[in-house]
Enzyme design. Structure first.
Site, PDB file in Angstrom:
ATOM      1  N   CYS A  77      45.967  44.135  50.441  1.00 30.05           N
ATOM      2  CA  CYS A  77      46.550  43.509  49.375  1.00 30.05           C
ATOM      3  C   CYS A  77      47.267  44.835  48.671  1.00 30.05           C
ATOM      4  O   CYS A  77      47.362  45.967  49.298  1.00 30.05           O
ATOM      5  CB  CYS A  77      46.104  42.581  48.537  1.00 30.05           C
ATOM      6  SG  CYS A  77      44.495  43.404  47.464  1.00 30.05           S
ATOM      7  N   ASP A  99      49.394  36.965  43.598  1.00 31.95           N
ATOM      8  CA  ASP A  99      48.614  38.207  42.964  1.00 31.95           C
ATOM      9  C   ASP A  99      48.285  37.723  41.705  1.00 31.95           C
ATOM     10  O   ASP A  99      48.916  37.372  40.499  1.00 31.95           O
ATOM     11  CB  ASP A  99      49.703  39.131  42.980  1.00 31.95           C
ATOM     12  CG  ASP A  99      49.175  40.447  42.026  1.00 31.95           C
ATOM     13  OD1 ASP A  99      47.739  40.509  41.721  1.00 31.95           O
ATOM     14  OD2 ASP A  99      49.750  41.538  42.006  1.00 31.95           O
ATOM     15  N   ARG A 107      42.605  40.674  45.547  1.00 34.19           N
ATOM     16  CA  ARG A 107      42.410  40.059  46.549  1.00 34.19           C
ATOM     17  C   ARG A 107      41.963  40.305  47.680  1.00 34.19           C
ATOM     18  O   ARG A 107      40.941  39.551  48.135  1.00 34.19           O
ATOM     19  CB  ARG A 107      44.221  39.551  46.819  1.00 34.19           C
ATOM     20  CG  ARG A 107      44.555  38.589  45.898  1.00 34.19           C
ATOM     21  CD  ARG A 107      46.160  38.713  46.060  1.00 34.19           C
ATOM     22  NE  ARG A 107      46.832  39.734  45.950  1.00 34.19           N
ATOM     23  CZ  ARG A 107      48.071  40.043  45.912  1.00 34.19           C
ATOM     24  NH1 ARG A 107      48.882  39.357  46.621  1.00 34.19           N
ATOM     25  NH2 ARG A 107      48.455  41.543  45.676  1.00 34.19           N
TER      26      ARG A 107
HETATM   27  P1  4NP Z   1      45.645  42.900  44.173  1.00 36.74           P
HETATM   28  O1  4NP Z   1      46.271  42.776  42.796  1.00 36.74           O
HETATM   29  O2  4NP Z   1      46.581  43.433  45.234  1.00 36.74           O
HETATM   30  O3  4NP Z   1      45.108  41.780  44.603  1.00 36.74           O
HETATM   31  O4  4NP Z   1      44.579  43.923  44.068  1.00 36.74           O
HETATM   32  C1  4NP Z   1      46.715  43.906  42.036  1.00 36.74           C
HETATM   33  C2  4NP Z   1      45.876  44.730  41.395  1.00 36.74           C
HETATM   34  C3  4NP Z   1      46.487  45.890  40.657  1.00 36.74           C
HETATM   35  C4  4NP Z   1      48.013  45.928  40.713  1.00 36.74           C
HETATM   36  C5  4NP Z   1      48.806  45.012  41.589  1.00 36.74           C
HETATM   37  C6  4NP Z   1      48.251  43.881  42.201  1.00 36.74           C
HETATM   38  N1  4NP Z   1      48.623  47.095  39.901  1.00 36.74           N
HETATM   39  O5  4NP Z   1      49.689  47.111  40.141  1.00 36.74           O
HETATM   40  O6  4NP Z   1      47.742  48.002  39.354  1.00 36.74           O
END
Ligand code: 4NP
Length: 156
Positions: free
Chosen positions: A7, A123, A13
């Site tokens: 992800c 997300d 995720r």
């Molecule tokens: P993930 O969610 O991709 O599901 O881990 C996110 C966590 C942090 C960020 C973006 C998506 N971020 O930009 O910090």
């Protein structure tokens, strides 16, 4: 089989996807190694988001020991298959991998349930707890299908 879940941050995720698929593979007696990684690098070294940990724990799954790491082009060599949680993640992977990108070794996770429909695991990072439950349920359903397909393909 070595499988990589990817992800953006590797804290919401894909840690769930790693934990869920690893547990299902273990339960099915498959000798799989499941890992996860992120494409944006903002959270490298961090444990999964507390709400991902909480939702996992509610399902009897402990993901607290995971630490975020970056997706790298060499992962196309290291892993047998890569699942991207969403289309923007797939775009990042394409950009990061360059010539190492191998379309035969990667797919959108939700394609295992809805082939060609291009459904993203949303997300949950900016939202409240219900988003994490929704994400858990989607990933759980897809991982169940991965195990079912694999068992079927090896026993017919
Ligand atoms: P993930 O969610 O991709 O599901 O881990 C996110 C966590 C942090 C960020 C973006 C998506 N971020 O930009 O910090």
């Amino acid at each position: 089989m070595k499988i990589l879940m990817v992800c953006l941050g590797n804290i919401c995720r894909s840690p769930l996807a790693e934990g869920i698929l690893q547990q299902k593979a273990d339960d099915a007696g498959l000798h799989w190694q499941v890992d996860s990684a992120g494409t944006n690098g903002y959270h490298v070294g961090e444990a999964p988001h507390r709400l991902s940990q909480k939702v996992a724990r509610a399902h009897g799954l402990d993901i607290s020991g995971q630490r975020a790491q970056n997706f790298v082009a060499a992962d196309f060599e290291r892993y047998d298959f890569i699942y991207a949680m969403a289309e923007d993640v797939m775009d990042d992977i394409r950009r990061i991998s360059g010539r190492a990108f191998n379309p035969d070794k990667i797919g959108l996770l939700m394609d295992v349930l809805f082939p060609g429909k291009q459904i993203d695991v949303p997300d949950p990072w900016y939202g409240p707890e219900p988003g994490y439950h929704e994400v858990y349920d989607m990933i759980e359903a897809a991982c169940a299908q991965i195990i079912t397909q694999n068992i079927r393909s090896h026993h017919v």
